[in-house]
Write an enzyme that holds these catalytic residues in place. Structure first.
Site, PDB file in Angstrom:
ATOM      1  N   ARG A  22      -4.066  -9.975   4.358  1.00  0.00           N
ATOM      2  CA  ARG A  22      -4.500 -11.270   4.887  1.00  0.00           C
ATOM      3  C   ARG A  22      -3.336 -12.128   5.376  1.00  0.00           C
ATOM      4  NH1 ARG A  22      -8.370 -10.440   0.746  1.00  0.00           N
ATOM      5  NH2 ARG A  22     -10.518 -10.647   1.486  1.00  0.00           N
ATOM      6  N   HIS A  37       0.843  -1.209   0.000  1.00  0.00           N
ATOM      7  CA  HIS A  37       0.000   0.000   0.000  1.00  0.00           C
ATOM      8  C   HIS A  37       0.878   1.260   0.000  1.00  0.00           C
ATOM      9  CE1 HIS A  37      -2.792  -2.872   2.266  1.00  0.00           C
ATOM     10  NE2 HIS A  37      -3.531  -2.514   1.230  1.00  0.00           N
ATOM     11  N   LYS A  94      -1.116  -6.539  -8.097  1.00  0.00           N
ATOM     12  CA  LYS A  94      -1.458  -7.723  -7.280  1.00  0.00           C
ATOM     13  C   LYS A  94      -2.911  -8.137  -7.525  1.00  0.00           C
ATOM     14  CE  LYS A  94      -1.658 -10.055  -3.128  1.00  0.00           C
ATOM     15  NZ  LYS A  94      -3.000  -9.798  -2.718  1.00  0.00           N
TER      16      LYS A  94
HETATM   17  P1  AMP Z   1      -6.561  -3.661  -0.406  1.00  0.00           P
HETATM   18  O1  AMP Z   1      -6.375  -2.874   0.845  1.00  0.00           O
HETATM   19  O2  AMP Z   1      -6.145  -5.098  -0.284  1.00  0.00           O
HETATM   20  O3  AMP Z   1      -7.927  -3.475  -1.023  1.00  0.00           O
HETATM   21  O4  AMP Z   1      -5.536  -3.054  -1.452  1.00  0.00           O
HETATM   22  C1  AMP Z   1      -5.536  -1.694  -1.768  1.00  0.00           C
HETATM   23  C2  AMP Z   1      -4.656  -1.465  -2.960  1.00  0.00           C
HETATM   24  O5  AMP Z   1      -3.325  -1.891  -2.665  1.00  0.00           O
HETATM   25  C3  AMP Z   1      -5.103  -2.269  -4.182  1.00  0.00           C
HETATM   26  O6  AMP Z   1      -4.964  -1.466  -5.342  1.00  0.00           O
HETATM   27  C4  AMP Z   1      -4.151  -3.416  -4.186  1.00  0.00           C
HETATM   28  O7  AMP Z   1      -3.938  -3.975  -5.470  1.00  0.00           O
HETATM   29  C5  AMP Z   1      -2.883  -2.759  -3.670  1.00  0.00           C
HETATM   30  N1  AMP Z   1      -1.979  -3.773  -3.119  1.00  0.00           N
HETATM   31  C6  AMP Z   1      -2.286  -4.737  -2.222  1.00  0.00           C
HETATM   32  N2  AMP Z   1      -1.219  -5.527  -1.994  1.00  0.00           N
HETATM   33  C7  AMP Z   1      -0.220  -5.056  -2.788  1.00  0.00           C
HETATM   34  C8  AMP Z   1       1.139  -5.462  -3.025  1.00  0.00           C
HETATM   35  N3  AMP Z   1       1.680  -6.498  -2.408  1.00  0.00           N
HETATM   36  N4  AMP Z   1       1.861  -4.742  -3.911  1.00  0.00           N
HETATM   37  C9  AMP Z   1       1.313  -3.681  -4.554  1.00  0.00           C
HETATM   38  N5  AMP Z   1       0.056  -3.246  -4.372  1.00  0.00           N
HETATM   39  C10 AMP Z   1      -0.705  -3.933  -3.504  1.00  0.00           C
END
Ligand code: AMP
Length: 280
Positions: A185, A35, A147
């Site tokens: 997660r 993030h 991702k």
């Molecule tokens: P989330 O909080 O899981 O909904 O993710 C928020 C944003 O962060 C989304 O655009 C995800 O694709 C991005 N994201 C999550 N994990 C990663 C990672 N390991 N590398 C790059 N971006 C990520």
């Protein structure tokens, strides 16, 4: 760093700063360096960066997954402030959904494969919340991680079909030193499962090499899937070679073209996804 819990306050601040371009990073919190890489990229391209933290109930098709989704708001705010984020939007459910949404979004073929096939209603929820957030934040650019490749393509479709005046930026997957893709997660994995988890990325890199050397994608993917499942630790939902635009499954990759290898698997009751994009 500003903290807004109500859309009206956020929109007032946005009006006061209407001459400055805003980079937006929507998240569900429990932030990690993946993030933060998005925040830093946004900061390098915009004078103002807004991050939203909202665990969006409409995108969860599994009530237990929603209940157990990690929540670390204090730590998130500290990480965002350190990364140079200018404003955080942290609404509660009533703020985002004063009434249950009735609208249904349909992304056609794009939502019939991979995550869409295994998580009914997921992309409808993603599309709804991202549309609402785009209206509230009015970003010039929005940053998403590769991702969640399918999510990025769904949002690209959303922006094109509804003419949102926002430029989308896809950022590379940030990994732990052992290759495991960072994910909120991951903290739910037991110590043993955490040790096994990098096998997912190893599976992707092995499949990539073998397919690049001319082996049949389907044979390679089924063999690696069987091997992972035989450990008794992983339960693979899919491992597929896909077209990077349509995500349609690819049987005969062509030299010079770009493809994505995508995987989803349960490990210790936790569902993890990952992908690699490569050129043949
Ligand atoms: P989330 O909080 O899981 O909904 O993710 C928020 C944003 O962060 C989304 O655009 C995800 O694709 C991005 N994201 C999550 N994990 C990663 C990672 N390991 N590398 C790059 N971006 C990520």
């Amino acid at each position: 760093m500003k903290l807004f819990r109500h859309a009206a306050e956020l929109m007032q601040w946005r009006r006061e700063n209407r001459l400055l371009s805003v980079g937006f990073v929507p998240t569900m919190g429990a932030l990690h360096n993946g993030h933060i890489s998005l925040i830093k990229k946004a900061k390098s391209e915009n004078p103002l960066v807004v991050c939203s933290i909202f665990v969006n109930p409409t995108q969860f098709n599994n009530a237990d997954d929603l209940k157990r989704y990690p929540r670390t708001p204090e730590q998130d705010l500290a990480m965002l402030a350190a990364a140079g984020c200018d404003a955080v939007f942290m609404p509660d459910e009533a703020e985002m959904y004063p009434a249950p949404p009735q609208m249904r979004l349909n992304f056609g073929n794009l939502e019939e494969v991979m995550e869409g096939a295994h998580r009914p209603g997921h992309f409808n929820g993603v599309g709804l919340v991202v549309s609402k957030l785009f209206h509230m934040v009015q970003p010039d650019r929005a940053y998403f991680g590769q991702k969640d490749l399918q999510q990025f393509l769904i949002i690209k479709r959303l922006v094109a079909d509804l003419s949102f005046p926002v430029q989308l930026v896809c950022c590379p997957v940030v990994r732990e030193a052992d290759g495991l893709a960072m994910s909120s997660r991951n903290v739910r994995l037991s110590a043993d499962a955490r040790l096994q988890a990098p096998a997912l990325y190893r599976a992707l890199t092995e499949a990539q090499q073998r397919i690049a050397q001319g082996e049949n994608p389907q044979t390679v993917c089924s063999e690696i899937t069987r091997r992972l499942n035989e450990t008794g630790i992983f339960s693979v939902e899919y491992l597929t070679l896909a077209d990077t635009e349509t995500l349609a499954s690819v049987q005969s990759p062509q030299a010079g073209m770009e493809y994505a290898l995508c995987i989803a698997a349960f490990l210790d009751g936790v569902r993890l996804i990952d992908n690699v994009v490569f050129r043949m």
